[in-house]
Design a protein around this motif. Structure first.
Motif, PDB file in Angstrom:
ATOM      1  N   UNK A 122       0.829  -1.195   0.000  1.00  0.00           N
ATOM      2  CA  UNK A 122       0.000   0.000   0.000  1.00  0.00           C
ATOM      3  C   UNK A 122       0.869   1.253   0.000  1.00  0.00           C
ATOM      4  N   UNK A 123       0.272   2.399  -0.322  1.00  0.00           N
ATOM      5  CA  UNK A 123       0.999   3.641  -0.511  1.00  0.00           C
ATOM      6  C   UNK A 123       1.330   4.322   0.827  1.00  0.00           C
ATOM      7  N   UNK A 124       2.242   5.283   0.720  1.00  0.00           N
ATOM      8  CA  UNK A 124       2.646   6.085   1.874  1.00  0.00           C
ATOM      9  C   UNK A 124       1.917   7.430   1.857  1.00  0.00           C
ATOM     10  N   UNK A 125       1.644   7.959   3.036  1.00  0.00           N
ATOM     11  CA  UNK A 125       1.117   9.320   3.154  1.00  0.00           C
ATOM     12  C   UNK A 125       1.317   9.795   4.582  1.00  0.00           C
ATOM     13  N   UNK A 126       1.756  11.045   4.742  1.00  0.00           N
ATOM     14  CA  UNK A 126       1.975  11.616   6.076  1.00  0.00           C
ATOM     15  C   UNK A 126       2.066  13.126   5.968  1.00  0.00           C
ATOM     16  N   UNK A 176      -8.889   9.369   3.252  1.00  0.00           N
ATOM     17  CA  UNK A 176      -9.484   8.771   4.450  1.00  0.00           C
ATOM     18  C   UNK A 176      -8.625   9.124   5.658  1.00  0.00           C
ATOM     19  N   UNK A 177      -8.785  10.349   6.140  1.00  0.00           N
ATOM     20  CA  UNK A 177      -7.930  10.832   7.217  1.00  0.00           C
ATOM     21  C   UNK A 177      -8.054   9.993   8.480  1.00  0.00           C
ATOM     22  N   UNK A 178      -9.226   9.425   8.724  1.00  0.00           N
ATOM     23  CA  UNK A 178      -9.450   8.667   9.944  1.00  0.00           C
ATOM     24  C   UNK A 178      -8.943   7.244   9.912  1.00  0.00           C
ATOM     25  N   UNK A 179      -8.382   6.809   8.780  1.00  0.00           N
ATOM     26  CA  UNK A 179      -7.909   5.432   8.673  1.00  0.00           C
ATOM     27  C   UNK A 179      -6.636   5.232   9.492  1.00  0.00           C
ATOM     28  N   UNK A 180      -6.438   4.021   9.979  1.00  0.00           N
ATOM     29  CA  UNK A 180      -5.241   3.665  10.725  1.00  0.00           C
ATOM     30  C   UNK A 180      -3.998   3.799   9.839  1.00  0.00           C
ATOM     31  N   UNK A 181      -2.898   4.244  10.429  1.00  0.00           N
ATOM     32  CA  UNK A 181      -1.627   4.352   9.719  1.00  0.00           C
ATOM     33  C   UNK A 181      -0.625   3.369  10.321  1.00  0.00           C
ATOM     34  N   UNK A 182       0.256   2.846   9.465  1.00  0.00           N
ATOM     35  CA  UNK A 182       1.291   1.909   9.901  1.00  0.00           C
ATOM     36  C   UNK A 182       2.652   2.538   9.633  1.00  0.00           C
ATOM     37  N   UNK A 183       3.506   2.568  10.639  1.00  0.00           N
ATOM     38  CA  UNK A 183       4.829   3.185  10.533  1.00  0.00           C
ATOM     39  C   UNK A 183       5.888   2.103  10.298  1.00  0.00           C
ATOM     40  N   UNK A 184       6.754   2.350   9.321  1.00  0.00           N
ATOM     41  CA  UNK A 184       7.895   1.484   9.050  1.00  0.00           C
ATOM     42  C   UNK A 184       9.170   2.333   9.112  1.00  0.00           C
ATOM     43  N   UNK A 185      10.261   1.726   9.556  1.00  0.00           N
ATOM     44  CA  UNK A 185      11.542   2.402   9.379  1.00  0.00           C
ATOM     45  C   UNK A 185      12.375   1.604   8.384  1.00  0.00           C
ATOM     46  N   UNK A 186      13.066   2.338   7.523  1.00  0.00           N
ATOM     47  CA  UNK A 186      13.829   1.743   6.431  1.00  0.00           C
ATOM     48  C   UNK A 186      15.313   1.828   6.753  1.00  0.00           C
ATOM     49  N   UNK A 191       5.359   6.085   6.253  1.00  0.00           N
ATOM     50  CA  UNK A 191       4.071   5.926   6.927  1.00  0.00           C
ATOM     51  C   UNK A 191       3.038   5.447   5.917  1.00  0.00           C
ATOM     52  N   UNK A 192       2.580   4.219   6.084  1.00  0.00           N
ATOM     53  CA  UNK A 192       1.543   3.672   5.200  1.00  0.00           C
ATOM     54  C   UNK A 192       0.181   4.230   5.588  1.00  0.00           C
ATOM     55  N   UNK A 193      -0.487   4.862   4.619  1.00  0.00           N
ATOM     56  CA  UNK A 193      -1.805   5.449   4.886  1.00  0.00           C
ATOM     57  C   UNK A 193      -2.473   5.748   3.547  1.00  0.00           C
ATOM     58  N   UNK A 194      -3.814   5.684   3.457  1.00  0.00           N
ATOM     59  CA  UNK A 194      -4.488   5.948   2.177  1.00  0.00           C
ATOM     60  C   UNK A 194      -4.498   7.407   1.757  1.00  0.00           C
ATOM     61  N   UNK A 195      -4.075   8.321   2.634  1.00  0.00           N
ATOM     62  CA  UNK A 195      -4.016   9.733   2.277  1.00  0.00           C
ATOM     63  C   UNK A 195      -4.987  10.569   3.077  1.00  0.00           C
TER      64      UNK A 195
END
Length: 398
Positions: free
Chosen positions: A87-91, A118-128, A110-114
């Protein structure tokens, strides 16, 4: 008798105010809602790069613009087209640093739909993790809605940075701490009334521990992540807006020790509305002393405190987000569109705060850093959140 002329010499207590000058060159004309940006020497060539996430409105890639000191557009380097989950990143904010302590720069995605999707959607954080020419992703954890602020700081003094986040819809401050070499675990989530946007880390009370300042609140560090973190107030004007509008309680916050007393002052502006000042808050004798830096500025979505002219004193850099300022006027029914969108350098003297306007064309999430390898502080300016051109303002300090 020899009579000598009387020579009267007058000394001024006012410092000489240097006027900063800049030359401008285009970094990129492909900016696509690049709201989340940070500065780092990602490739280790001694020239700073601009780390970013593409298309915060609806999701995009994670990467950076490779800096050069030649006045040419900067090369776009994509680290990951999508997250490990496909899925895409957005932050709304980004941070980078040496997360694993091996001497190079690691990135956070930060994985998020944007935020516009959908601002209220859960976000998933990754470190690279950077390893040679490869990037290995590691999951940090989840936060309950779109990310507005993120910071790295060693809150518990164990030598490894924590990841601190503020979410948009969920009004939640979260802290993640490393549990082993590459893994993080959530230390805590803290729901705070009207928490929206604006967060930084600094030792504001002088006890040697990094505290959290967010949205007009502050959380003094109790010395560990397991002890309770108490939520206190700096100034409630920054979180007491109750109207149901996406722009309410949106701020920019910077912690910086500008008077070298070992305690960070807290600077705050309103990032999305008109009629608010730029303020400085100083913790003295167990209370906050406030100072107006600038009386009023519309949509001040940039706030930086740095020694721009290298004279040992800090300047405050701020400015108007052009397209948001126009929208503010339309929202109150005004038909005349503003044409002046100042970008300002504010410098303190004995007589108050002086102003230098370096542009009338606006700025959004201004960046400042030693970008060219010549020792002075340069700027990265983007006129508004929805424009496509991004510019390097090269400091011509001699």
């Amino acid at each position: 008798m020899l009579t000598l002329p009387i020579v009267m010499v007058f000394f001024s207590s006012e410092p000489v105010i240097k006027q900063a000058t800049f030359s401008s060159s285009l970094i990129s004309n492909e900016a696509n809602l690049w709201w989340a940006r940070a500065i780092a020497d990602v490739d280790g060539d001694g020239i700073m790069d601009v780390v970013l996430q593409d298309n915060n409105g609806a999701g995009g890639w994670l990467g950076y613009l490779r800096g050069n000191a030649e006045g040419k557009p900067w090369e776009k380097v994509i680290v990951a087209e999508e997250s490990p989950n496909g899925k895409k990143f957005a932050a709304g904010d980004l941070v980078d640093g040496d997360i694993d302590g091996d001497g190079d720069t690691d990135l956070i995605g930060v994985q998020h739909p944007g935020e516009w999707t959908e601002a209220g959607a859960e976000a998933i954080i990754f470190w690279y993790e950077q390893s040679g020419n490869k990037w290995e992703p590691h999951k940090v954890g989840t936060i309950p809605s779109a990310l507005k602020d993120i910071a790295l700081s060693d809150l518990n003094g164990d030598g490894s940075p924590e990841i601190i986040t503020v979410t948009y819809n969920a009004e939640t401050l979260s802290v993640f701490s490393r549990s082993c070499d590459n893994a993080f675990e959530k230390a805590w989530d803290l729901k705070i009334d009207n928490l929206h946007e604006g967060m930084d880390i600094g030792d504001v009370n002088g006890d040697g521990l990094p505290d959290i300042a967010a949205n007009g609140y502050w959380l003094p560090n109790p010395g560990s992540l397991t002890d309770p973190w108490e939520v206190k107030t700096i100034d409630e004007r920054w979180y007491n807006e109750e109207e149901e509008h996406w722009s309410r309680n949106a701020t920019k916050v910077v912690c910086r020790d500008v008077d070298a007393d070992g305690m960070s002052e807290v600077f705050i502006s309103h990032s999305e509305k008109a009629g608010y000042p730029v303020m400085k808050y100083d913790w003295q004798n167990n209370k906050w002393m406030e100072e107006v830096v600038l009386g009023s500025l519309s949509a001040a979505h940039s706030l930086i405190v740095t020694d721009l002219d290298l004279d040992g004193a800090f300047e405050v850099l701020t400015g108007v987000n052009k397209n948001r300022a126009i929208d503010i006027e339309k929202e109150v029914g005004k038909t005349e569109v503003p044409t002046d969108f100042p970008v300002l350098i504010l410098k303190k003297s004995n007589s108050g705060w002086s102003q230098q306007k370096i542009s009338s064309e606006g700025v959004y999430n201004l960046l400042a850093g030693e970008l060219e390898g010549d020792g002075d502080i340069d700027l990265v300016r983007w006129t508004s959140h929805s424009e496509s051109d991004m510019w390097l303002l090269r400091n011509e300090l001699k």
